[in-house]
Design a protein around this motif. Sequence first.
Motif, PDB file in Angstrom:
ATOM      1  N   UNK A   1       1.308  -0.918   0.002  1.00 56.26           N
ATOM      2  CA  UNK A   1      -0.048  -0.065   0.108  1.00 56.26           C
ATOM      3  C   UNK A   1       1.198   1.080   0.244  1.00 56.26           C
ATOM      4  N   UNK A   2       2.022   1.551   0.318  1.00 52.82           N
ATOM      5  CA  UNK A   2       2.785   2.786   0.706  1.00 52.82           C
ATOM      6  C   UNK A   2       3.872   2.751  -0.393  1.00 52.82           C
ATOM      7  N   UNK A   3       3.845   1.425  -0.565  1.00 53.92           N
ATOM      8  CA  UNK A   3       5.178   1.611  -2.500  1.00 53.92           C
ATOM      9  C   UNK A   3       3.459   2.454  -3.569  1.00 53.92           C
ATOM     10  N   UNK A   4       2.154   1.827  -3.317  1.00 55.28           N
ATOM     11  CA  UNK A   4       1.617   2.600  -4.333  1.00 55.28           C
ATOM     12  C   UNK A   4       1.221   3.763  -4.202  1.00 55.28           C
ATOM     13  N   UNK A   5       1.255   4.441  -2.522  1.00 57.12           N
ATOM     14  CA  UNK A   5       0.861   5.740  -2.867  1.00 57.12           C
ATOM     15  C   UNK A   5       1.889   6.258  -2.863  1.00 57.12           C
ATOM     16  N   UNK A   6       2.759   5.772  -2.809  1.00 55.57           N
ATOM     17  CA  UNK A   6       4.629   6.949  -2.729  1.00 55.57           C
ATOM     18  C   UNK A   6       4.316   6.837  -4.286  1.00 55.57           C
ATOM     19  N   UNK A   7       3.782   5.736  -5.438  1.00 60.47           N
ATOM     20  CA  UNK A   7       3.521   6.189  -6.854  1.00 60.47           C
ATOM     21  C   UNK A   7       2.618   7.073  -7.308  1.00 60.47           C
TER      22      UNK A   7
ATOM     23  N   UNK B   1       3.331  10.841  -9.166  1.00 58.28           N
ATOM     24  CA  UNK B   1       2.386  10.785 -10.727  1.00 58.28           C
ATOM     25  C   UNK B   1       1.786  12.133 -10.079  1.00 58.28           C
ATOM     26  N   UNK B   2       1.261  12.558  -9.330  1.00 58.91           N
ATOM     27  CA  UNK B   2       0.335  13.457  -8.745  1.00 58.91           C
ATOM     28  C   UNK B   2       0.869  14.878  -8.949  1.00 58.91           C
ATOM     29  N   UNK B   3       2.368  14.299  -8.400  1.00 57.48           N
ATOM     30  CA  UNK B   3       3.319  16.439  -8.721  1.00 57.48           C
ATOM     31  C   UNK B   3       3.883  16.220  -9.880  1.00 57.48           C
ATOM     32  N   UNK B   4       3.762  15.206 -10.688  1.00 55.76           N
ATOM     33  CA  UNK B   4       4.168  15.881 -12.112  1.00 55.76           C
ATOM     34  C   UNK B   4       2.843  16.150 -12.866  1.00 55.76           C
ATOM     35  N   UNK B   5       1.689  15.575 -12.713  1.00 53.44           N
ATOM     36  CA  UNK B   5       0.707  16.468 -13.009  1.00 53.44           C
ATOM     37  C   UNK B   5       0.496  18.077 -12.626  1.00 53.44           C
ATOM     38  N   UNK B   6       0.662  18.080 -11.126  1.00 50.86           N
ATOM     39  CA  UNK B   6       0.657  19.270 -10.499  1.00 50.86           C
ATOM     40  C   UNK B   6       1.519  20.269 -11.591  1.00 50.86           C
ATOM     41  N   UNK B   7       2.783  19.986 -11.775  1.00 53.74           N
ATOM     42  CA  UNK B   7       3.943  21.046 -12.241  1.00 53.74           C
ATOM     43  C   UNK B   7       3.463  21.033 -13.235  1.00 53.74           C
ATOM     44  N   UNK B   8       3.098  19.771 -13.715  1.00 59.08           N
ATOM     45  CA  UNK B   8       2.621  20.948 -15.516  1.00 59.08           C
ATOM     46  C   UNK B   8       1.443  21.381 -15.187  1.00 59.08           C
ATOM     47  N   UNK B   9       0.431  21.276 -14.339  1.00 65.98           N
ATOM     48  CA  UNK B   9      -0.370  21.723 -14.654  1.00 65.98           C
ATOM     49  C   UNK B   9      -0.230  23.501 -14.362  1.00 65.98           C
TER      50      UNK B   9
ATOM     51  N   UNK C   1      -5.638  20.980 -19.624  1.00 64.49           N
ATOM     52  CA  UNK C   1      -5.473  21.873 -18.391  1.00 64.49           C
ATOM     53  C   UNK C   1      -6.455  21.059 -18.225  1.00 64.49           C
ATOM     54  N   UNK C   2      -7.420  20.793 -18.181  1.00 67.13           N
ATOM     55  CA  UNK C   2      -8.846  20.164 -17.845  1.00 67.13           C
ATOM     56  C   UNK C   2      -8.308  18.395 -17.580  1.00 67.13           C
ATOM     57  N   UNK C   3      -8.070  17.947 -18.356  1.00 62.41           N
ATOM     58  CA  UNK C   3      -7.458  16.762 -18.317  1.00 62.41           C
ATOM     59  C   UNK C   3      -6.411  16.840 -17.269  1.00 62.41           C
ATOM     60  N   UNK C   4      -5.530  17.375 -17.019  1.00 58.69           N
ATOM     61  CA  UNK C   4      -4.800  16.957 -16.106  1.00 58.69           C
ATOM     62  C   UNK C   4      -5.314  17.181 -14.906  1.00 58.69           C
ATOM     63  N   UNK C   5      -6.211  18.433 -14.619  1.00 61.65           N
ATOM     64  CA  UNK C   5      -6.334  18.706 -13.978  1.00 61.65           C
ATOM     65  C   UNK C   5      -7.771  17.684 -13.592  1.00 61.65           C
ATOM     66  N   UNK C   6      -7.965  17.324 -14.029  1.00 59.09           N
ATOM     67  CA  UNK C   6      -9.304  15.309 -13.472  1.00 59.09           C
ATOM     68  C   UNK C   6      -7.948  14.452 -13.164  1.00 59.09           C
ATOM     69  N   UNK C   7      -6.580  14.499 -13.766  1.00 57.89           N
ATOM     70  CA  UNK C   7      -6.089  13.144 -13.633  1.00 57.89           C
ATOM     71  C   UNK C   7      -5.013  13.343 -12.057  1.00 57.89           C
TER      72      UNK C   7
ATOM     73  N   UNK D   1      -6.380  15.138  -9.726  1.00 55.27           N
ATOM     74  CA  UNK D   1      -8.105  14.771  -8.903  1.00 55.27           C
ATOM     75  C   UNK D   1      -8.012  13.628  -8.629  1.00 55.27           C
ATOM     76  N   UNK D   2      -7.939  13.248  -9.449  1.00 56.82           N
ATOM     77  CA  UNK D   2      -8.584  11.519  -9.542  1.00 56.82           C
ATOM     78  C   UNK D   2      -6.981  11.072  -8.387  1.00 56.82           C
ATOM     79  N   UNK D   3      -5.477  10.987  -9.097  1.00 57.52           N
ATOM     80  CA  UNK D   3      -4.738  10.391  -8.099  1.00 57.52           C
ATOM     81  C   UNK D   3      -4.982  11.535  -6.526  1.00 57.52           C
ATOM     82  N   UNK D   4      -5.243  12.266  -6.430  1.00 62.47           N
ATOM     83  CA  UNK D   4      -4.727  12.635  -5.164  1.00 62.47           C
ATOM     84  C   UNK D   4      -6.268  11.806  -4.217  1.00 62.47           C
ATOM     85  N   UNK D   5      -7.147  11.359  -5.263  1.00 65.58           N
ATOM     86  CA  UNK D   5      -8.853  10.889  -4.861  1.00 65.58           C
ATOM     87  C   UNK D   5      -8.049   9.291  -3.638  1.00 65.58           C
ATOM     88  N   UNK D   6      -7.309   8.901  -5.285  1.00 59.90           N
ATOM     89  CA  UNK D   6      -6.857   7.560  -4.738  1.00 59.90           C
ATOM     90  C   UNK D   6      -5.797   7.082  -3.910  1.00 59.90           C
TER      91      UNK D   6
END
Length: 176
Positions: A101-107, A111-119, A140-146, A148-153
């Motif tokens: 679980x921790x490894x998956x959370x770290x991944x 990924x979320x930080x990568x999307x946030x940097x792109x935003x 931009x909307x697609x990056x925001x959605x992805x 957000x989805x990662x934050x939920x995960x």
Amino acid sequence: MDLNLDSFFHTVISMSNVDHFTMKEVSVGFCCLTKTEHFELSEIERKVSGYVKKLLKKGQLEESSIANNKFKTYKKTRLFYDSNDITKTRAWLLTEFIKDCRAQRARFIFEMFEYDKALEVYSKSYANSHDLEEIMKPAHELLKNKSSLLKNKIGIIEQLIELYNREVLLVLKSDY
């Protein structure tokens, strides 16, 4: 990131009704246990093969071939049962589950930080040129959605870890 799936394979092999099994059966058991859609069956079989080889080296499994069967079968040895008593197995599975679980959370966090940097890059581009805004808006909307989805995960995994930790405490208290 390559996740360690040995804990799942161990769970399947440790089941009391599993003996004289093939690697394919363990792979299918893993798929049923985890309801996974993230791996190809051939990739799972490759990982199962590596885990079965570890158990063979430790003397916890014996390999046998049936004349008419093209698949090798494996049988648990006494050493398997001796080294996998229920208290050790439970503790090992709990540890492996939390590590997975921790490894998956770290991944997901990476990924979320990568999307946030792109935003951020998109936002800076908007500020510099309003002509680009309409062109870049769908991406931009697609990056925001992805993101957000990662934050939920991440939130779900954190809740799962928290629930699992509470459950472990209850199990440990009931054992004593």
